[in-house]
Each structure stands twice: as C-alpha cells, then as structure tokens.
Design an enzyme around this catalytic site. Structure first.
Site, PDB file in Angstrom:
ATOM      1  N   HIS A  62      34.712 -11.211  -3.474  1.00  0.00           N
ATOM      2  CA  HIS A  62      34.131 -10.686  -4.657  1.00  0.00           C
ATOM      3  C   HIS A  62      34.563 -11.427  -5.781  1.00  0.00           C
ATOM      4  O   HIS A  62      35.069 -12.702  -5.807  1.00  0.00           O
ATOM      5  CB  HIS A  62      35.074  -9.210  -4.741  1.00  0.00           C
ATOM      6  CG  HIS A  62      34.916  -8.239  -4.017  1.00  0.00           C
ATOM      7  ND1 HIS A  62      35.557  -7.109  -3.836  1.00  0.00           N
ATOM      8  CD2 HIS A  62      34.104  -8.038  -2.832  1.00  0.00           C
ATOM      9  CE1 HIS A  62      35.101  -6.326  -3.026  1.00  0.00           C
ATOM     10  NE2 HIS A  62      34.124  -6.985  -2.336  1.00  0.00           N
ATOM     11  N   GLU A  64      36.257 -11.537  -8.521  1.00  0.00           N
ATOM     12  CA  GLU A  64      37.832 -11.887  -9.097  1.00  0.00           C
ATOM     13  C   GLU A  64      38.282 -13.000  -8.262  1.00  0.00           C
ATOM     14  O   GLU A  64      38.864 -14.030  -8.599  1.00  0.00           O
ATOM     15  CB  GLU A  64      38.813 -10.863  -8.820  1.00  0.00           C
ATOM     16  CG  GLU A  64      38.365  -9.390  -9.721  1.00  0.00           C
ATOM     17  CD  GLU A  64      37.416  -8.579  -8.953  1.00  0.00           C
ATOM     18  OE1 GLU A  64      36.271  -8.975  -8.420  1.00  0.00           O
ATOM     19  OE2 GLU A  64      37.655  -7.354  -9.215  1.00  0.00           O
ATOM     20  N   SER A 180      -7.039  -4.369 -14.530  1.00  0.00           N
ATOM     21  CA  SER A 180      -5.926  -4.047 -15.274  1.00  0.00           C
ATOM     22  C   SER A 180      -5.008  -5.609 -15.282  1.00  0.00           C
ATOM     23  O   SER A 180      -3.909  -5.453 -15.969  1.00  0.00           O
ATOM     24  CB  SER A 180      -4.947  -2.918 -14.792  1.00  0.00           C
ATOM     25  OG  SER A 180      -4.158  -3.518 -13.256  1.00  0.00           O
ATOM     26  N   LEU A 282       0.750   7.596  -8.336  1.00  0.00           N
ATOM     27  CA  LEU A 282       2.082   7.453  -7.949  1.00  0.00           C
ATOM     28  C   LEU A 282       3.225   7.523  -8.842  1.00  0.00           C
ATOM     29  O   LEU A 282       4.205   8.551  -8.479  1.00  0.00           O
ATOM     30  CB  LEU A 282       2.261   6.130  -7.149  1.00  0.00           C
ATOM     31  CG  LEU A 282       3.424   6.405  -6.080  1.00  0.00           C
ATOM     32  CD1 LEU A 282       3.480   7.155  -5.001  1.00  0.00           C
ATOM     33  CD2 LEU A 282       3.680   4.835  -5.458  1.00  0.00           C
ATOM     34  N   GLY A 284       2.574   9.509 -11.532  1.00  0.00           N
ATOM     35  CA  GLY A 284       2.560  10.905 -11.751  1.00  0.00           C
ATOM     36  C   GLY A 284       3.458  11.781 -10.735  1.00  0.00           C
ATOM     37  O   GLY A 284       4.194  12.843 -11.053  1.00  0.00           O
TER      38      GLY A 284
HETATM   39  N1  NAP Z   1      -0.989  -1.204 -15.884  1.00  0.00           N
HETATM   40  C1  NAP Z   1      -0.246  -1.246 -14.842  1.00  0.00           C
HETATM   41  O1  NAP Z   1       0.904  -1.175 -15.228  1.00  0.00           O
HETATM   42  C2  NAP Z   1      -0.905  -0.746 -13.574  1.00  0.00           C
HETATM   43  C3  NAP Z   1       0.057  -0.723 -12.530  1.00  0.00           C
HETATM   44  C4  NAP Z   1      -0.466  -0.467 -11.103  1.00  0.00           C
HETATM   45  C5  NAP Z   1      -1.691  -0.257 -11.223  1.00  0.00           C
HETATM   46  N2  NAP Z   1      -2.482   0.025 -12.199  1.00  0.00           N
HETATM   47  C6  NAP Z   1      -3.918   0.204 -11.930  1.00  0.00           C
HETATM   48  O2  NAP Z   1      -4.199   1.540 -11.625  1.00  0.00           O
HETATM   49  C7  NAP Z   1      -5.096   1.613 -10.816  1.00  0.00           C
HETATM   50  C8  NAP Z   1      -4.838   2.410  -9.531  1.00  0.00           C
HETATM   51  O3  NAP Z   1      -4.346   3.507  -9.481  1.00  0.00           O
HETATM   52  P1  NAP Z   1      -3.720   4.578  -8.433  1.00  0.00           P
HETATM   53  O4  NAP Z   1      -3.479   5.795  -8.862  1.00  0.00           O
HETATM   54  O5  NAP Z   1      -4.909   4.651  -7.380  1.00  0.00           O
HETATM   55  O6  NAP Z   1      -2.840   3.582  -7.879  1.00  0.00           O
HETATM   56  P2  NAP Z   1      -1.465   4.079  -7.064  1.00  0.00           P
HETATM   57  O7  NAP Z   1      -0.737   5.183  -7.841  1.00  0.00           O
HETATM   58  O8  NAP Z   1      -0.736   2.883  -6.821  1.00  0.00           O
HETATM   59  O9  NAP Z   1      -1.796   4.395  -5.710  1.00  0.00           O
HETATM   60  C9  NAP Z   1      -2.600   5.849  -5.395  1.00  0.00           C
HETATM   61  C10 NAP Z   1      -2.125   6.143  -3.990  1.00  0.00           C
HETATM   62  O10 NAP Z   1      -0.846   6.220  -3.733  1.00  0.00           O
HETATM   63  C11 NAP Z   1      -0.721   7.277  -2.707  1.00  0.00           C
HETATM   64  N3  NAP Z   1       0.282   8.258  -2.860  1.00  0.00           N
HETATM   65  C12 NAP Z   1       1.570   8.278  -2.382  1.00  0.00           C
HETATM   66  N4  NAP Z   1       1.972   9.589  -2.555  1.00  0.00           N
HETATM   67  C13 NAP Z   1       1.476  10.216  -3.457  1.00  0.00           C
HETATM   68  C14 NAP Z   1       1.388  11.273  -4.286  1.00  0.00           C
HETATM   69  N5  NAP Z   1       2.568  11.985  -3.916  1.00  0.00           N
HETATM   70  N6  NAP Z   1       0.531  11.548  -5.089  1.00  0.00           N
HETATM   71  C15 NAP Z   1      -0.592  10.786  -5.137  1.00  0.00           C
HETATM   72  N7  NAP Z   1      -0.701   9.666  -4.818  1.00  0.00           N
HETATM   73  C16 NAP Z   1       0.094   9.250  -3.682  1.00  0.00           C
HETATM   74  C17 NAP Z   1      -2.052   7.892  -2.368  1.00  0.00           C
HETATM   75  O11 NAP Z   1      -2.667   7.032  -1.185  1.00  0.00           O
HETATM   76  P3  NAP Z   1      -3.489   7.574  -0.198  1.00  0.00           P
HETATM   77  O12 NAP Z   1      -4.642   8.168  -0.502  1.00  0.00           O
HETATM   78  O13 NAP Z   1      -3.595   6.306   0.731  1.00  0.00           O
HETATM   79  O14 NAP Z   1      -2.632   8.559   0.509  1.00  0.00           O
HETATM   80  C18 NAP Z   1      -2.977   7.599  -3.540  1.00  0.00           C
HETATM   81  O15 NAP Z   1      -4.322   7.409  -3.427  1.00  0.00           O
HETATM   82  C19 NAP Z   1      -5.633   0.257 -10.740  1.00  0.00           C
HETATM   83  O16 NAP Z   1      -6.925   0.282 -11.614  1.00  0.00           O
HETATM   84  C20 NAP Z   1      -4.663  -0.431 -10.968  1.00  0.00           C
HETATM   85  O17 NAP Z   1      -5.341  -1.671 -11.539  1.00  0.00           O
HETATM   86  C21 NAP Z   1      -2.180  -0.333 -13.403  1.00  0.00           C
END
Ligand code: NAP
Length: 355
Positions: A62, A64, A180, A282, A284
């Site tokens: 640790h 310390e 993005s 994800l 959301g």
């Molecule tokens: N600016 C930023 O910080 C940032 C970061 C990351 C991504 N992005 C952008 O985000 C976009 C992608 O968005 P996205 O929403 O598709 O990405 P995401 O949220 O990473 O992936 C969505 C997928 O997550 C899965 N998933 C798992 N649990 C879920 C749940 N409870 N509810 C909904 N989906 C769930 C689903 O996959 P399945 O359909 O395979 O089951 C869904 O299609 C891209 O344009 C990327 O460039 C931006």
C-alpha cells in the site's frame, strides 16, 4: 494510552504535503483496481519530505508502506499524510496502521475515512498508540478525485459510470452525414486519452463501432499506447465486423450481447471506474435507467444546425420529468469547455436515482 506528541508542521506544510499525496494517488489510478488508488507522503521530524508512495498493483504494498520504505529511519518522529485512512486489517499486505506505528511517526493526517468495515479502525489504532491523528484534510478533493469511483463502488456495489460526450453549441454529437470525429480540438482529445489511461473499462454501443470504427485505446501525444489500457466493451445485438479496430490486440475487448443496462453493469461488476463513450442511444438508455453517476460534457464552439442530438431518448416527455444535474466544475480546455456534472439534489457523490 500514551499522551499525543505534538509535531511541528504548520497547516500550510501539511496541506502542501497532502497535495503531493493526492498527486501520487492520481498517478496510481488505473493500476490498482479493485484496490483504491491511494497516495502517501512521509515528512521527517523537521518537516522535509522523506518519502512519497502510491498504491502498487494488487498484491503489492500500500501507499503508506511504499512511502515509509523510501523514508527509512527518517520516518521516526515524522508525520504521515495519506489520502485514505490507513487500513487496519491483515490483508495480503498487513495493516498500514501497524507499519506507521512501527516506523515511529508521531502524527498521521488522512483525507477520507475508510468506509470498508473490514479495513476501518486504522485511526483508532494509531490514536491508541499515542499518535496524533487528523481526518478530513482536502477530503472533498480526494472524494471527487482519486477515490471517487472506489468510494461509489463501496457505497452502492456498482461501478461508477461517467458518461463522456462531445457536442456542439446546438447539442449535436454528430453531423447530418454521421461524422463526429474532431468536434472538439486537440487539447480536449489529449485530455480524453489521458483520462482513458486511468480507467477500468470504456463502454460503447454497436452503433458507435459501426459508424466511427473507433480504437478506444489510451494513446500518448506521439500516438503510442499508454501503459494502462482499459477494457473495451461493446454493447448490443448486432455483429461487429472482425476487421473492426476495437477487436485489434491493443487492448482487451468484451462483447456484451444485451440491451439491458443493469445486465451491462452486472457484467462489469469487477470494475470500478467505467466510462460510457457511446452514442446517443446508449447514453439515453443509461440516463433513463438512472445509471449515470457523472457527466463529462465537452462543449465545442461550433454549430451544425442538423445532425444527431447528444441523447436520442431518455424517457422524458415533460419538463417536470427532466433529468437534472448540477455543475461540479467547469474547465476551459483549449478551445472547448468541459462541464463536469453530477445528478442534482444530492450533497454527496451518489445519484438520487441510484439509492
Ligand atoms: N460526439 C460524441 O461524443 C459521440 C460519441 C459516440 C458516438 N457518437 C456518434 O453517435 C452516432 C452513433 O449513435 P448510436 O446511438 O447508434 O451509438 P451507440 O449508442 O453507441 O449505439 C447504439 C446501439 O447500442 C445498442 N444498445 C445497447 N443497449 C441499448 C439500449 N438499452 N437502448 C438502445 N440501444 C442499445 C444497440 O445496438 P443493437 O442494435 O446492436 O442491439 C444500439 O443500436 C455516430 O454518428 C457517432 O459518431 C458521438
């Protein structure tokens, strides 16, 4: 019980030494899991720094003990500053309270009390040995900093989840064509890589992997891999192409075939500090499940006017049901702002949505 011996350090000296201990703790983050990243400083009897230590990887000493070893005989009559109450239990490494007593320190100051019943009691043991003990020095800084995720896990039994995203002034996290990359500037990206190198796991959805093909590794400014790589986790039912960067051998990757947030967290139960870097869907899902413990929002000074919103759907239909957060800090990083937020309505680090 022996009478406490007064040490000669001023409050400013103790505070400066605790800041060094916090820095040492920060440098251990990422390497100590499931143990807490702790830092320690030993001052000799005249107040000079004689030893600095941080928690070593599991099985190692640790903080310390590392600081005491470095101090050697200079610890006798000295003062120890530790970011977490010295442990009192005979784990793999022996109780730190006893090591401090044996070394002959006359005072011990710590930032945060140990919430873990098995290890707590170090302060009492030290005081019974006649050592002056002080608690709470820079407590909030340590609670919000190097011990944040570990304390959360001790209290809730779940990993601490930070949702990190980058958005434009109009709240877009990707342009209308889905791109993005480079919303934020180089300084923010460098910070993201430095932060990744301290984490246990990074989580994204299949959507982000398919849209951006990210590596999700922690890289240094020259592009080389950092010493510690978090586990990469992809959540969702869609197959990921075998050529995806995330399946390369630069870090381990876990594919979780589920859409259930609590199943994801259960699968990650052995981890402490988890970053959600997924896209709006994800994010959301985690937000509406009440499983976001902190938000790190990088706000970039640009406008897209169209494109993907930072959150797709969080189950909110009316303003009264809005998910509310409060600022913990606001930093300027290069041309961007970094807002750190925690769920509103609580004085501590745990979410009201996460009793
Ligand atoms: N600016 C930023 O910080 C940032 C970061 C990351 C991504 N992005 C952008 O985000 C976009 C992608 O968005 P996205 O929403 O598709 O990405 P995401 O949220 O990473 O992936 C969505 C997928 O997550 C899965 N998933 C798992 N649990 C879920 C749940 N409870 N509810 C909904 N989906 C769930 C689903 O996959 P399945 O359909 O395979 O089951 C869904 O299609 C891209 O344009 C990327 O460039 C931006």
């Amino acid at each position: 019980m022996k009478a406490p011996v007064r040490h000669k350090n001023s409050e400013a000296d103790l505070d400066a030494a605790m800041q060094i201990a916090i820095g040492a703790a920060e440098s251990a983050r990422g390497f100590t899991s499931p143990n807490p990243a702790v830092g320690a400083v030993v001052l000799d009897s005249s107040g000079r720094i004689a030893g600095v230590g941080m928690t070593q990887p599991p099985g190692g000493p640790h903080a310390e003990v590392v600081a005491l070893r470095e101090a050697g005989d200079a610890a006798r009559g000295g003062t120890a500053l530790v970011t977490l109450e010295p442990c009192n239990h005979q784990g793999r490494t022996g109780p730190c309270s006893q090591a401090l007593i044996n070394a002959g320190v006359v005072a011990v100051y710590y930032a945060v009390g140990d919430p873990n019943q098995e290890a707590a009691g170090g302060a009492e043991t030290l005081a019974s040995a006649g050592i002056e003990v002080g608690a709470g020095l820079r407590e909030q800084e340590v609670e919000r900093g190097p011990l944040r995720a570990w304390l959360h896990r001790q209290r809730t039994g779940r990993p601490h989840v930070t949702w990190k995203y980058a958005a434009t002034l109009d709240g877009r996290s990707a342009a209308a064509d889905g791109t993005s990359r480079w919303i934020t500037g180089p300084d923010a990206r460098e910070r993201v890589h430095a932060d990744r190198a301290k984490l246990d796991a990074i989580v994204v959805g299949t959507g982000t992997v398919l849209a951006d093909n990210p590596r999700l590794t922690a890289r240094m400014a020259d592009g080389s891999l950092a010493a510690h790589q978090p586990v990469r986790v992809v959540v969702g039912l869609t197959e990921i192409p075998v050529s995806a960067h995330i399946l390369d051998d630069s870090a381990p990757t876990l594919l979780l075939r589920t859409r259930n947030v609590d199943e994801v967290l259960a699968a990650l139960a052995e981890y402490t500090d988890v970053l959600l870097e997924g896209g709006p869907r994800l994010a959301g899902a985690f937000l509406s499940a009440g499983r976001i413990d902190r938000i790190q929002a990088y706000l970039a000074p640009l406008v897209l006017g169209a494109g993907t919103a930072a959150v797709a759907e969080a189950g909110v239909r009316t303003i009264d049901a809005a998910l509310r957060f409060r600022h913990e800090s606001v930093e300027t990083i290069g041309t961007d702002l970094l807002l750190s937020l925690v769920p509103a309505g609580v004085g501590n680090l745990d979410s009201p949505q996460n009793p």
